[in-house]
Design a protein around this motif. Structure first.
Motif, mmCIF file in Angstrom:
data_model
loop_
_atom_site.group_PDB
_atom_site.id
_atom_site.type_symbol
_atom_site.label_atom_id
_atom_site.label_comp_id
_atom_site.label_asym_id
_atom_site.label_seq_id
_atom_site.Cartn_x
_atom_site.Cartn_y
_atom_site.Cartn_z
ATOM 1 N N GLY A 48 0.820 -1.208 0.000
ATOM 2 C CA GLY A 48 0.000 0.000 0.000
ATOM 3 C C GLY A 48 0.853 1.257 0.000
ATOM 4 N N ALA A 49 1.953 1.243 0.743
ATOM 5 C CA ALA A 49 2.851 2.400 0.770
ATOM 6 C C ALA A 49 3.490 2.620 -0.597
ATOM 7 N N VAL A 50 3.881 1.536 -1.270
ATOM 8 C CA VAL A 50 4.478 1.654 -2.608
ATOM 9 C C VAL A 50 3.460 2.183 -3.610
ATOM 10 N N ILE A 51 2.233 1.695 -3.549
ATOM 11 C CA ILE A 51 1.185 2.165 -4.468
ATOM 12 C C ILE A 51 0.897 3.647 -4.241
ATOM 13 N N LEU A 52 0.808 4.065 -2.968
ATOM 14 C CA LEU A 52 0.585 5.479 -2.684
ATOM 15 C C LEU A 52 1.747 6.347 -3.167
ATOM 16 N N LEU A 53 2.967 5.860 -3.007
ATOM 17 C CA LEU A 53 4.140 6.606 -3.463
ATOM 18 C C LEU A 53 4.152 6.727 -4.984
ATOM 19 N N LEU A 54 3.844 5.647 -5.688
ATOM 20 C CA LEU A 54 3.788 5.702 -7.147
ATOM 21 C C LEU A 54 2.670 6.622 -7.631
ATOM 22 N N ALA A 55 1.523 6.574 -6.970
ATOM 23 C CA ALA A 55 0.422 7.474 -7.339
ATOM 24 C C ALA A 55 0.812 8.928 -7.100
ATOM 25 N N ALA A 56 1.517 9.190 -6.007
ATOM 26 C CA ALA A 56 1.957 10.558 -5.726
ATOM 27 C C ALA A 56 2.946 11.034 -6.783
ATOM 28 N N PHE A 57 3.882 10.172 -7.183
ATOM 29 C CA PHE A 57 4.830 10.548 -8.233
ATOM 30 C C PHE A 57 4.114 10.791 -9.561
ATOM 31 N N PHE A 58 3.101 9.997 -9.848
ATOM 32 C CA PHE A 58 2.363 10.156 -11.100
ATOM 33 C C PHE A 58 1.563 11.457 -11.112
ATOM 34 N N LEU A 59 0.918 11.784 -9.984
ATOM 35 C CA LEU A 59 0.053 12.957 -9.933
ATOM 36 C C LEU A 59 0.822 14.269 -9.760
ATOM 37 N N SER A 60 1.872 14.240 -8.950
ATOM 38 C CA SER A 60 2.620 15.478 -8.697
ATOM 39 C C SER A 60 4.060 15.145 -8.326
ATOM 40 N N PRO A 61 4.902 14.893 -9.320
ATOM 41 C CA PRO A 61 6.264 14.443 -9.016
ATOM 42 C C PRO A 61 7.108 15.471 -8.268
ATOM 43 N N GLY A 62 6.977 16.731 -8.608
ATOM 44 C CA GLY A 62 7.802 17.755 -7.961
ATOM 45 C C GLY A 62 7.530 17.875 -6.479
ATOM 46 N N SER A 63 6.253 17.981 -6.129
ATOM 47 C CA SER A 63 5.931 18.128 -4.711
ATOM 48 C C SER A 63 6.181 16.835 -3.933
ATOM 49 N N THR A 64 6.076 15.685 -4.571
ATOM 50 C CA THR A 64 6.382 14.426 -3.891
ATOM 51 C C THR A 64 7.856 14.356 -3.538
ATOM 52 N N ILE A 65 8.717 14.761 -4.443
ATOM 53 C CA ILE A 65 10.158 14.753 -4.165
ATOM 54 C C ILE A 65 10.483 15.728 -3.037
ATOM 55 N N ILE A 66 9.855 16.894 -3.044
ATOM 56 C CA ILE A 66 10.088 17.866 -1.976
ATOM 57 C C ILE A 66 9.624 17.308 -0.630
ATOM 58 N N LEU A 67 8.466 16.640 -0.597
ATOM 59 C CA LEU A 67 7.980 16.056 0.651
ATOM 60 C C LEU A 67 8.892 14.930 1.145
ATOM 61 N N LEU A 68 9.405 14.105 0.231
ATOM 62 C CA LEU A 68 10.342 13.054 0.627
ATOM 63 C C LEU A 68 11.630 13.646 1.193
ATOM 64 N N LEU A 69 12.126 14.704 0.576
ATOM 65 C CA LEU A 69 13.331 15.363 1.089
ATOM 66 C C LEU A 69 13.082 16.006 2.446
ATOM 67 N N LEU A 70 11.918 16.623 2.642
ATOM 68 C CA LEU A 70 11.581 17.179 3.952
ATOM 69 C C LEU A 70 11.486 16.084 5.015
ATOM 70 N N GLY A 71 10.925 14.946 4.648
ATOM 71 C CA GLY A 71 10.880 13.809 5.566
ATOM 72 C C GLY A 71 12.273 13.338 5.942
ATOM 73 N N LEU A 72 13.171 13.296 4.974
ATOM 74 C CA LEU A 72 14.560 12.911 5.234
ATOM 75 C C LEU A 72 15.241 13.917 6.148
ATOM 76 N N ILE A 73 14.949 15.209 5.951
ATOM 77 C CA ILE A 73 15.524 16.253 6.797
ATOM 78 C C ILE A 73 15.070 16.102 8.248
ATOM 79 N N VAL A 74 13.875 15.602 8.469
ATOM 80 C CA VAL A 74 13.371 15.407 9.830
ATOM 81 C C VAL A 74 13.861 14.085 10.419
ATOM 82 N N ILE A 75 13.799 13.004 9.667
ATOM 83 C CA ILE A 75 14.124 11.666 10.182
ATOM 84 C C ILE A 75 15.617 11.485 10.443
#
Length: 90
Positions: A48-75
């Motif tokens: 389910g996490a992989v499907i949601l991630l792929l859907a996010a990349f398909f719908l809005s790749p730029g903002s998905t990458i920014i959100l992943l980088l922000l998550g990395l900055i926090v974690i």
């Protein structure tokens, strides 16, 4: 490898397998708990996490990458100070 704290929320994936994966985050004593998921439930969660991630990349790749980088900055800093971590039983 650092040892997990006494008070933590721990998620155990593949708990019925020989080498389960433990994900944990430090918390207060009132919120501390352990969640065990068998192989079927773990695969459904990860799938389910992989499907949601792929859907996010398909719908809005730029903002998905920014959100992943922000998550990395926090974690990443939280792993350095021992508030978040994982280990695999051997």
């Amino acid at each position: 490898m650092m040892t997990p704290p006494k008070d933590r929320v721990e998620i155990v994936l593949m708990s019925d397998q020989p080498h389960p994966l433990h994900l944990w985050i430090q918390t207060t004593a009132e919120l501390a708990r352990r969640l065990d998921y068998n192989k079927e439930k773990s695969v459904r969660i990860l799938g389910g996490a992989v499907i949601l991630l792929l859907a996010a990349f398909f719908l809005s790749p730029g903002s998905t990458i920014i959100l992943l980088l922000l998550g990395l900055i926090v974690i990443f800093p939280l792993t350095l100070v021992g508030m978040v971590g994982f280990f695999k039983e051997s």
